[in-house]
Design an enzyme around this catalytic site. Structure first.
Site, short mmCIF file in Angstrom:
data_model
loop_
_atom_site.label_atom_id
_atom_site.label_comp_id
_atom_site.label_asym_id
_atom_site.label_seq_id
_atom_site.Cartn_x
_atom_site.Cartn_y
_atom_site.Cartn_z
N GLN A 85 53.80 36.28 167.54
CA GLN A 85 53.27 36.14 168.80
C GLN A 85 51.92 36.71 168.94
O GLN A 85 51.55 36.78 170.34
CB GLN A 85 54.35 37.12 169.81
CG GLN A 85 55.68 36.59 169.63
CD GLN A 85 56.15 35.31 170.38
OE1 GLN A 85 55.45 35.09 171.27
NE2 GLN A 85 57.46 35.05 170.06
N HIS A 130 61.75 41.97 166.01
CA HIS A 130 62.50 40.48 166.12
C HIS A 130 63.58 40.72 164.91
O HIS A 130 63.13 41.39 163.93
CB HIS A 130 61.51 39.62 166.13
CG HIS A 130 62.32 38.32 165.86
ND1 HIS A 130 63.05 37.59 165.06
CD2 HIS A 130 62.22 37.27 167.07
CE1 HIS A 130 63.63 36.36 165.56
NE2 HIS A 130 63.00 36.02 166.84
N LYS A 146 54.73 27.99 167.16
CA LYS A 146 54.19 28.95 168.18
C LYS A 146 52.87 28.82 168.63
O LYS A 146 52.28 29.44 169.67
CB LYS A 146 54.85 30.24 167.97
CG LYS A 146 56.37 30.48 167.96
CD LYS A 146 56.60 31.95 167.82
CE LYS A 146 57.85 32.10 167.26
NZ LYS A 146 59.03 32.18 168.13
N ASP A 171 53.63 41.03 161.56
CA ASP A 171 54.50 39.88 161.89
C ASP A 171 53.64 39.37 163.19
O ASP A 171 53.79 40.08 164.36
CB ASP A 171 55.83 40.09 162.44
CG ASP A 171 56.61 39.29 163.32
OD1 ASP A 171 55.83 37.94 163.43
OD2 ASP A 171 57.71 39.28 163.50
N CYS A 195 66.49 37.93 170.14
CA CYS A 195 66.65 38.30 168.68
C CYS A 195 66.12 39.77 168.49
O CYS A 195 65.29 40.07 167.75
CB CYS A 195 66.02 37.31 168.04
SG CYS A 195 66.54 35.69 167.83
N1 PMP Z 1 59.03 37.40 164.76
C1 PMP Z 1 58.62 37.40 166.12
C2 PMP Z 1 57.98 38.54 166.81
C3 PMP Z 1 59.07 36.19 166.77
O1 PMP Z 1 58.78 36.27 168.09
C4 PMP Z 1 59.69 35.12 166.27
C5 PMP Z 1 60.15 33.95 166.82
N2 PMP Z 1 60.91 34.22 167.98
C6 PMP Z 1 59.86 35.32 164.77
C7 PMP Z 1 59.67 36.33 164.11
C8 PMP Z 1 60.64 34.42 163.96
O2 PMP Z 1 59.88 32.97 163.82
P1 PMP Z 1 60.48 31.82 163.14
O3 PMP Z 1 61.81 31.75 163.98
O4 PMP Z 1 59.48 30.76 163.67
O5 PMP Z 1 60.49 31.99 161.91
#
Ligand code: PMP
Length: 415
Positions: free
Chosen positions: A212, A132, A235, A209, A373
């Site tokens: 997910q 991401h 999430k 990270d 993203c």
């Molecule tokens: N890493 C991953 C794998 C994600 O899916 C996301 C959110 N889509 C993020 C980071 C960023 O998370 P946040 O927007 O809650 O900071």
């Protein structure tokens, strides 16, 4: 799969669970909402919604500051929630659990602070090709600042990490490896245990990270022996604006503060400031108190249902979803790793993902479209974006049938 897990799954009462999520009762364009955008953010159960109301009607006051009753009660709830998160991750110490604004904030904290302490010109930081943007850009900024290089673990056409190529990247100037536990776009579950074991042979810390992952897979940070792990509250059925950084005490203790301000100090004079101990050293300013407390509520909710049962049920949904989608003409699934969590991305030949998303929306079905993203990943697959269906345990096979019918309709209209 153990018999325990099978039994637990058989006892999941999805209709009852759905009643815990009031938003699932609302209609969109006169049709019942079908929510398949759980990877972007998950819906909230009554327990969390009521917890936020209770906070503002019963507890509202600042934490770690007041001598008065409310402040003490709010502080107790705030610290009790930290202990729930500690237990959830099986962290050794509660001060290894740091409240942040979310995954992005936690990654930036470590990139800045760990980078300042440990990364020098000529060093290397490793990420993967499926990250991401949140797990790319902070490391890029840090590497640029420190004169270090960013290296990328390549993936294969199924969307799996190439572990041989990863092993080739390891050497003693690598200062950190940061990878997603689960890919938000492909659903790939990465072999994190193997990555950590290999990295530790070179004494390289690993950062996961888990944005997910925590809501789908039971995680034990001590068993994994992971050095840092981050996730977002929103999430995992909790509030927005709250996330967690788990870090091993020995590493966090060596890292300088990320932000200065109230709560993170021991003593301030104009000449010199001394800093507070963990975890407060990384929690400058008034936190998002109601969210910190109710992340604990969300974790209680998930734990009471049971992550192994959730995992089993979501896996059944994933298999059903994959089957239904593969039966649709001209549809191609992007991300076909052997180990997947509840995310399916797809494209339809000759149709822009956005158009599919808009047509599904008119049927009350929420999906995500675009690059999610992960622009470098889209470039790897040579596509502008995908339609992404991301599952939660309140989804049903009947909803997947509605989705498949909606996509078939969209394909017929648009091709
Ligand atoms: N890493 C991953 C794998 C994600 O899916 C996301 C959110 N889509 C993020 C980071 C960023 O998370 P946040 O927007 O809650 O900071």
């Amino acid at each position: 799969m153990s018999t325990d897990v099978m039994v637990a799954s058989a006892t999941l009462d999805i209709e009852k669970i759905r009643k815990d999520f009031p938003i699932l009762e609302r209609k969109v364009y006169g049709k019942p909402l079908v929510y398949f955008d759980n990877g972007a953010t998950a819906q909230k159960p009554w327990a969390v919604i009521k917890g936020i109301e209770d906070y503002y009607t019963q507890l509202n006051s600042n934490v770690h500051r007041g001598v008065h009753h409310l402040s003490q009660q709010a502080t107790d709830a705030y610290e009790a929630s930290r202990r729930k998160i500690q237990a959830f991750l099986n962290a050794k110490h509660e001060h290894e659990v740091i409240y942040t604004k979310g995954t992005t904030d936690a990654i930036n904290l470590v990139a800045y602070s760990y980078g300042k302490q440990f990364v020098k010109a000529g060093d290397t930081v490793i990420i993967s090709a499926m990250e991401h943007h949140s797990n790319i850009v902070p490391w890029q900024i840090m590497c640029e600042d420190r004169g270090a290089q960013l290296k990328v673990i390549p993936i294969n056409d199924k969307g799996e990490l190439q572990m041989d190529a990863f092993a080739q990247l390891l050497h003693d100037r690598v200062k950190l490896i940061s990878v997603a536990y689960v890919s938000n776009t492909l659903g790939t579950i990465n072999p994190v245990k193997e990555i950590i074991e290999l990295a530790h042979q070179y004494k390289i810390p690993v950062f996961l990270d888990a944005a997910q992952a925590v809501q789908h897979i039971p995680i034990d940070v001590q068993e994994l022996d992971v050095d840092f792990l981050v996730f977002s509250g929103h999430k995992i059925y909790g509030p927005t604006g709250i996330g967690i950084l788990y870090g091993k005490e020995a590493l966090l203790n060596q890292m300088p503060p990320y932000q200065g301000g109230g709560s993170m100090i021991k003593q301030v004079t104009f000449e010199k400031t001394t800093y507070h101990d963990l975890p407060f050293r990384f929690e400058a300013g008034t936190p998002n108190i109601e969210a910190c407390i109710n992340l604990g509520t969300a974790i209680d909710y998930v734990t009471n249902i049971g992550l192994p049962a959730i995992q089993q049920y979501e896996h059944e949904l994933l298999e059903y979803l994959t089957e239904q989608l593969l039966a649709i003409d001209k549809l191609r699934i992007i991300g076909t790793a052997a180990e997947k969590s509840g995310v399916v991305s797809f494209i339809v030949e000759g149709v822009h993902p956005y158009d599919v998303g808009v047509l599904l929306d008119k049927l009350g079905i929420a999906v995500r479209t675009g690059h999610h993203c992960t622009q470098p990943l889209m470039e790897f697959f040579g596509i502008p974006g995908t339609v992404r269906v991301s599952l939660a345990f309140y989804n049903t096979k009947a909803e997947i049938d509605q989705l498949a019918a909606g996509i078939t309709r969209a394909v017929n209209m648009l091709t």
